[in-house]
Design an enzyme around this catalytic site. Structure first.
Site, PDB file in Angstrom:
ATOM      1  N   GLU A   1      41.687  39.777  47.210  1.00  0.00           N
ATOM      2  CA  GLU A   1      42.660  40.744  46.945  1.00  0.00           C
ATOM      3  C   GLU A   1      42.722  41.084  45.383  1.00  0.00           C
ATOM      4  O   GLU A   1      42.697  40.474  44.515  1.00  0.00           O
ATOM      5  CB  GLU A   1      43.873  40.333  47.671  1.00  0.00           C
ATOM      6  CG  GLU A   1      43.750  40.069  49.174  1.00  0.00           C
ATOM      7  CD  GLU A   1      45.042  39.488  49.725  1.00  0.00           C
ATOM      8  OE1 GLU A   1      45.298  40.173  51.041  1.00  0.00           O
ATOM      9  OE2 GLU A   1      45.886  38.925  48.985  1.00  0.00           O
TER      10      GLU A   1
ATOM     11  N   CYS B   1      45.542  44.463  38.750  1.00  0.00           N
ATOM     12  CA  CYS B   1      45.660  43.077  39.041  1.00  0.00           C
ATOM     13  C   CYS B   1      44.449  42.485  39.506  1.00  0.00           C
ATOM     14  O   CYS B   1      44.250  42.622  40.793  1.00  0.00           O
ATOM     15  CB  CYS B   1      46.932  42.805  39.354  1.00  0.00           C
ATOM     16  SG  CYS B   1      47.171  40.731  39.529  1.00  0.00           S
TER      17      CYS B   1
END
Ligand code: SAH
Ligand code: SF4
Length: 342
Positions: free
Chosen positions: A90, A104
């Site tokens: 992710e 991120c």
């Protein structure tokens, strides 16, 4: 076949020379791959068809598949990417002030550090990401969202310093002027604190922003929350970080997940003051994000108490911020990343 995305410009150059092509082709290719982010050699029409054919014999351009995209009401977007071996990772895109964005990125599938509060830690360690798997998270989002100026934080799934070589290479490629050309000031690496790797990073990649997942200034309690603390004592980590060359006017960030009754006591405040008083630091308090894999004994500190804790430290001269947990409604906030089928 060679993964062209994972090569330094100089490495690409020597392979290009070996192929009998001119030196300038390497810079040209590097820029098409990393700056314009082409996905197929045939999209580089300025390179003659015959040359493209010989490039295709030696290299391939890897890609990443986005399986799912979730957006929270605060506009944080979580991307679920599937890798070539079907592992899932992710990546989170976070809107910031002034129309800027932060990406991120994940550096590992899972993590072997086993911090008590972290969903990724609970997954265990599956494997390191390759250089191109790290870069592709950034490139996919830049392309899809048509973004130019982004911050990149190595704070997704995994411990970046436990995948040292690939992480360092990915950063060096991201900052290359002929590639993405992201300033070092816009790159942050967050670590749980691995002393020998921090020492190595000082030489390999000075002047990026460093963040330490501190979470407790008392050794014994830190070891309970973060097993790595038994191997790399806080005192040694702090000593090593104290001489890390930081970008101008930037401070080392110390992240502090607030957990009720565990690291939010008066004793903890005092220990923090003692530990950080000699540092040019920023303490970033993160409200504990609850997730399905969380141990039942861990609860977030109440908002009121977090504010009081922060105010006390500020009154003693410390620079303290409280992170708003962007993306928590879609399990995209700090410590909530964990994937199935990996
Ligand atoms: N492995 C690196 C980077 C990834 S973790 C590190 O530990 O620094 C990113 C940040 O999320 C770390 O500061 C981590 O401690 C924090 N975090 C982990 N679990 C969390 C949770 N449940 N709630 C809030 N923050 C958490
Ligand atoms: Fe790994 Fe960081 Fe999670 Fe700890 S907090 S388990 S080091 S990802």
């Amino acid at each position: 076949m060679i993964d062209i995305l994972s090569l330094y410009r100089e490495e690409l150059e020597s392979l290009i020379l070996e192929l009998g092509l001119e030196r300038y082709r390497a810079s040209q290719l590097f820029s098409f791959i990393h700056k314009h982010r082409v996905e197929r050699f045939d999209d580089i029409s300025v390179i003659k068809k015959e040359i493209r054919a010989s490039l295709k014999e030696l290299f391939y351009i890897p890609s990443i598949v986005c399986k799912k995209k979730t957006r929270s009401n605060d506009m944080t977007t979580k991307y679920l990417f599937q890798l070539a071996d079907l592992a899932n990772i992710e990546t989170v895109l976070i809107p910031m002030k002034d129309n800027r964005y932060t990406i991120c990125v994940s550096t590992q599938v899972g993590c072997r550090m086993g911090c008590k509060f972290c969903a990724t830690g609970k997954m265990g360690f599956k494997r390191n990401l390759t250089v191109s798997e790290i870069l592709l998270q950034v490139y996919y989002i830049l392309k899809e969202q048509k973004l130019k100026n982004v911050n990149v934080v190595y704070m997704g799934m995994g411990e970046p310093l436990d995948n040292y070589d690939n992480v360092v290479k990915s950063i060096k490629i991201l900052i290359d002027e002929d590639g993405c050309n992201i300033s070092k000031r816009r790159i942050t690496l967050s670590t749980c604190g691995i002393v020998d790797k921090i020492e190595k990073l000082k030489k390999d990649l000075p002047y990026i922003n460093m963040a330490l997942s501190l979470h407790c200034a008392i050794d014994e309690k830190r070891s309970y929350l973060m097993p790595i603390n038994k191997k790399h004592k806080l005192e040694d980590v702090m000593k090593s970080l104290s001489t890390f060359p930081m970008p101008r006017r930037k401070r080392i960030t110390f992240e502090y997940v607030m957990i009720k009754g565990i690291n939010d006591t008066k004793e903890d405040r005092k220990a923090l003051l003692r530990l950080l008083s000699t540092y040019k630091s920023k303490l970033n308090i993160i409200p504990l994000n609850k997730h399905d894999l969380m141990d039942a004994d861990l609860e977030p500190t109440e908002k009121r108490n977090i504010e009081e804790f922060a105010e006390f430290l500020r009154s003693k001269g410390m620079f303290v911020t409280i992170r708003d947990s962007k993306g928590s409604s879609i399990d995209a906030a700090c410590g909530m990343l964990a994937t199935k089928n990996s």
